[in-house]
Motif scaffolding. Sequence first.
Motif, PDB file in Angstrom:
ATOM      1  N   GLY A 232     -51.919 -28.086 105.329  1.00  0.00           N
ATOM      2  CA  GLY A 232     -51.727 -27.243 104.167  1.00  0.00           C
ATOM      3  C   GLY A 232     -52.657 -27.599 103.028  1.00  0.00           C
ATOM      4  O   GLY A 232     -53.820 -27.976 103.244  1.00  0.00           O
ATOM      5  N   GLU A 233     -52.133 -27.547 101.819  1.00  0.00           N
ATOM      6  CA  GLU A 233     -52.939 -27.797 100.631  1.00  0.00           C
ATOM      7  C   GLU A 233     -53.055 -29.294 100.331  1.00  0.00           C
ATOM      8  O   GLU A 233     -52.198 -30.086 100.709  1.00  0.00           O
ATOM      9  CB  GLU A 233     -52.305 -27.103  99.424  1.00  0.00           C
ATOM     10  CG  GLU A 233     -52.215 -25.591  99.554  1.00  0.00           C
ATOM     11  CD  GLU A 233     -51.559 -24.957  98.344  1.00  0.00           C
ATOM     12  OE1 GLU A 233     -50.964 -25.710  97.536  1.00  0.00           O
ATOM     13  OE2 GLU A 233     -51.643 -23.730  98.200  1.00  0.00           O
ATOM     14  N   LYS A 234     -54.119 -29.634  99.618  1.00  0.00           N
ATOM     15  CA  LYS A 234     -54.266 -31.008  99.143  1.00  0.00           C
ATOM     16  C   LYS A 234     -53.228 -31.251  98.046  1.00  0.00           C
ATOM     17  O   LYS A 234     -53.106 -30.462  97.102  1.00  0.00           O
ATOM     18  CB  LYS A 234     -55.668 -31.236  98.579  1.00  0.00           C
ATOM     19  CG  LYS A 234     -55.880 -32.638  98.035  1.00  0.00           C
ATOM     20  CD  LYS A 234     -57.284 -32.803  97.462  1.00  0.00           C
ATOM     21  CE  LYS A 234     -57.437 -34.160  96.782  1.00  0.00           C
ATOM     22  NZ  LYS A 234     -58.796 -34.344  96.214  1.00  0.00           N
ATOM     23  N   VAL A 235     -52.457 -32.334  98.182  1.00  0.00           N
ATOM     24  CA  VAL A 235     -51.379 -32.618  97.220  1.00  0.00           C
ATOM     25  C   VAL A 235     -51.597 -33.913  96.445  1.00  0.00           C
ATOM     26  O   VAL A 235     -50.814 -34.253  95.563  1.00  0.00           O
ATOM     27  CB  VAL A 235     -50.007 -32.657  97.932  1.00  0.00           C
ATOM     28  CG1 VAL A 235     -49.639 -31.284  98.449  1.00  0.00           C
ATOM     29  CG2 VAL A 235     -50.005 -33.684  99.069  1.00  0.00           C
TER      30      VAL A 235
ATOM     31  N   GLY B 216     -44.968 -25.900 106.827  1.00  0.00           N
ATOM     32  CA  GLY B 216     -43.607 -25.883 107.349  1.00  0.00           C
ATOM     33  C   GLY B 216     -42.845 -27.175 107.152  1.00  0.00           C
ATOM     34  O   GLY B 216     -41.694 -27.289 107.569  1.00  0.00           O
ATOM     35  N   GLU B 217     -43.476 -28.172 106.505  1.00  0.00           N
ATOM     36  CA  GLU B 217     -42.839 -29.467 106.293  1.00  0.00           C
ATOM     37  C   GLU B 217     -42.758 -29.765 104.797  1.00  0.00           C
ATOM     38  O   GLU B 217     -43.677 -29.450 104.032  1.00  0.00           O
ATOM     39  CB  GLU B 217     -43.613 -30.602 106.979  1.00  0.00           C
ATOM     40  CG  GLU B 217     -43.729 -30.462 108.486  1.00  0.00           C
ATOM     41  CD  GLU B 217     -42.437 -30.781 109.221  1.00  0.00           C
ATOM     42  OE1 GLU B 217     -41.471 -31.220 108.555  1.00  0.00           O
ATOM     43  OE2 GLU B 217     -42.407 -30.608 110.447  1.00  0.00           O
ATOM     44  N   ASP B 218     -41.658 -30.400 104.379  1.00  0.00           N
ATOM     45  CA  ASP B 218     -41.513 -30.863 103.000  1.00  0.00           C
ATOM     46  C   ASP B 218     -42.363 -32.113 102.823  1.00  0.00           C
ATOM     47  O   ASP B 218     -42.338 -33.011 103.683  1.00  0.00           O
ATOM     48  CB  ASP B 218     -40.038 -31.173 102.727  1.00  0.00           C
ATOM     49  CG  ASP B 218     -39.749 -31.438 101.259  1.00  0.00           C
ATOM     50  OD1 ASP B 218     -40.518 -32.187 100.632  1.00  0.00           O
ATOM     51  OD2 ASP B 218     -38.753 -30.908 100.741  1.00  0.00           O
TER      52      ASP B 218
ATOM     53  N   ASP C 194     -41.880 -34.563 101.038  1.00  0.00           N
ATOM     54  CA  ASP C 194     -41.043 -35.764 100.986  1.00  0.00           C
ATOM     55  C   ASP C 194     -40.730 -36.279 102.383  1.00  0.00           C
ATOM     56  O   ASP C 194     -40.347 -37.434 102.559  1.00  0.00           O
ATOM     57  CB  ASP C 194     -39.736 -35.474 100.252  1.00  0.00           C
ATOM     58  CG  ASP C 194     -39.942 -35.317  98.753  1.00  0.00           C
ATOM     59  OD1 ASP C 194     -40.948 -35.841  98.240  1.00  0.00           O
ATOM     60  OD2 ASP C 194     -39.105 -34.669  98.103  1.00  0.00           O
ATOM     61  N   GLU C 195     -40.881 -35.390 103.376  1.00  0.00           N
ATOM     62  CA  GLU C 195     -40.561 -35.761 104.759  1.00  0.00           C
ATOM     63  C   GLU C 195     -41.811 -36.142 105.547  1.00  0.00           C
ATOM     64  O   GLU C 195     -41.827 -37.141 106.252  1.00  0.00           O
ATOM     65  CB  GLU C 195     -39.851 -34.594 105.456  1.00  0.00           C
ATOM     66  CG  GLU C 195     -38.546 -34.176 104.795  1.00  0.00           C
ATOM     67  CD  GLU C 195     -37.474 -35.233 104.910  1.00  0.00           C
ATOM     68  OE1 GLU C 195     -37.521 -36.021 105.886  1.00  0.00           O
ATOM     69  OE2 GLU C 195     -36.590 -35.279 104.034  1.00  0.00           O
ATOM     70  N   LYS C 196     -42.861 -35.312 105.426  1.00  0.00           N
ATOM     71  CA  LYS C 196     -44.084 -35.569 106.193  1.00  0.00           C
ATOM     72  C   LYS C 196     -45.308 -35.131 105.397  1.00  0.00           C
ATOM     73  O   LYS C 196     -45.275 -34.131 104.690  1.00  0.00           O
ATOM     74  CB  LYS C 196     -44.067 -34.816 107.531  1.00  0.00           C
ATOM     75  CG  LYS C 196     -43.049 -35.325 108.539  1.00  0.00           C
ATOM     76  CD  LYS C 196     -43.150 -34.535 109.842  1.00  0.00           C
ATOM     77  CE  LYS C 196     -42.120 -35.021 110.852  1.00  0.00           C
ATOM     78  NZ  LYS C 196     -42.198 -34.256 112.127  1.00  0.00           N
ATOM     79  N   ILE C 197     -46.388 -35.901 105.537  1.00  0.00           N
ATOM     80  CA  ILE C 197     -47.674 -35.538 104.941  1.00  0.00           C
ATOM     81  C   ILE C 197     -48.771 -35.866 105.945  1.00  0.00           C
ATOM     82  O   ILE C 197     -48.527 -36.514 106.969  1.00  0.00           O
ATOM     83  CB  ILE C 197     -47.939 -36.298 103.621  1.00  0.00           C
ATOM     84  CG1 ILE C 197     -47.865 -37.816 103.842  1.00  0.00           C
ATOM     85  CG2 ILE C 197     -46.998 -35.842 102.523  1.00  0.00           C
ATOM     86  CD1 ILE C 197     -48.226 -38.627 102.610  1.00  0.00           C
ATOM     87  N   SER C 198     -49.985 -35.429 105.617  1.00  0.00           N
ATOM     88  CA  SER C 198     -51.131 -35.700 106.484  1.00  0.00           C
ATOM     89  C   SER C 198     -52.197 -36.458 105.704  1.00  0.00           C
ATOM     90  O   SER C 198     -52.574 -36.058 104.605  1.00  0.00           O
ATOM     91  CB  SER C 198     -51.721 -34.387 107.009  1.00  0.00           C
ATOM     92  OG  SER C 198     -52.938 -34.626 107.699  1.00  0.00           O
TER      93      SER C 198
END
Length: 206
Positions: free
Chosen positions: A56-59, A94-96, A98-102
């Motif tokens: 998704g987007e860079k956070v 599709g993921e929060d 707080d739960e998962k990032i890349s």
Amino acid sequence: MRRKLFALIIVTFLLTGCSPKSEHEIDLSYFYWNGKTYGLDKEDPVEVEVPKENIGEKVGEIHFQVVESDDNDNKQFIQIHNGEITLEVYSIKGEDIDEKISVNHVVYKGEVERVHVDWVDAISWDKKTYYYDREQTALITEQHIHNELGEISFTVTNSEQEDNPQYQLKDGEATFVPEGTTVYSIVDEEVNKYIFAQGKVYKLEE
């Protein structure tokens, strides 16, 4: 031997070669970001690659700095706000977050383990770190205090940084001494050796 301020360094990296983004390839196990600890799945600690179409987007970003270790063949990387190496953090569709990032196209789970840091009693003052000295505290009282040097600007315990093992004291901060506490010099003692705060003596450790 010089004592390190932080109780432990969770993020440890190895020099294993070169990468397109920097001269170091980083072996990243887990790290602290956005107030949480992220890492590989403890039950199945294998790097799971995120398909490009699912990123998704860079956070945010994670910053690291290279520091020398005792082993000349290796170096360590510690996480700080302004470092020499930057890794970009992305959401996963599709993921929060707080739960998962890349990070580097690898899945990291949030809160893989609750981290508790056993902080030592210390004060960062004039770009030096002073540690609580029990023996000198028993000998020196408020009658021995001299000039006011300033006040503690931030206290780690009971703050949002309390469980951050990568946090390093900035100048004027303390691990336990409350914010706003006055720091004093001690009569007949050099400031670059001892300071006094909250009824306790703190000694510079070389």
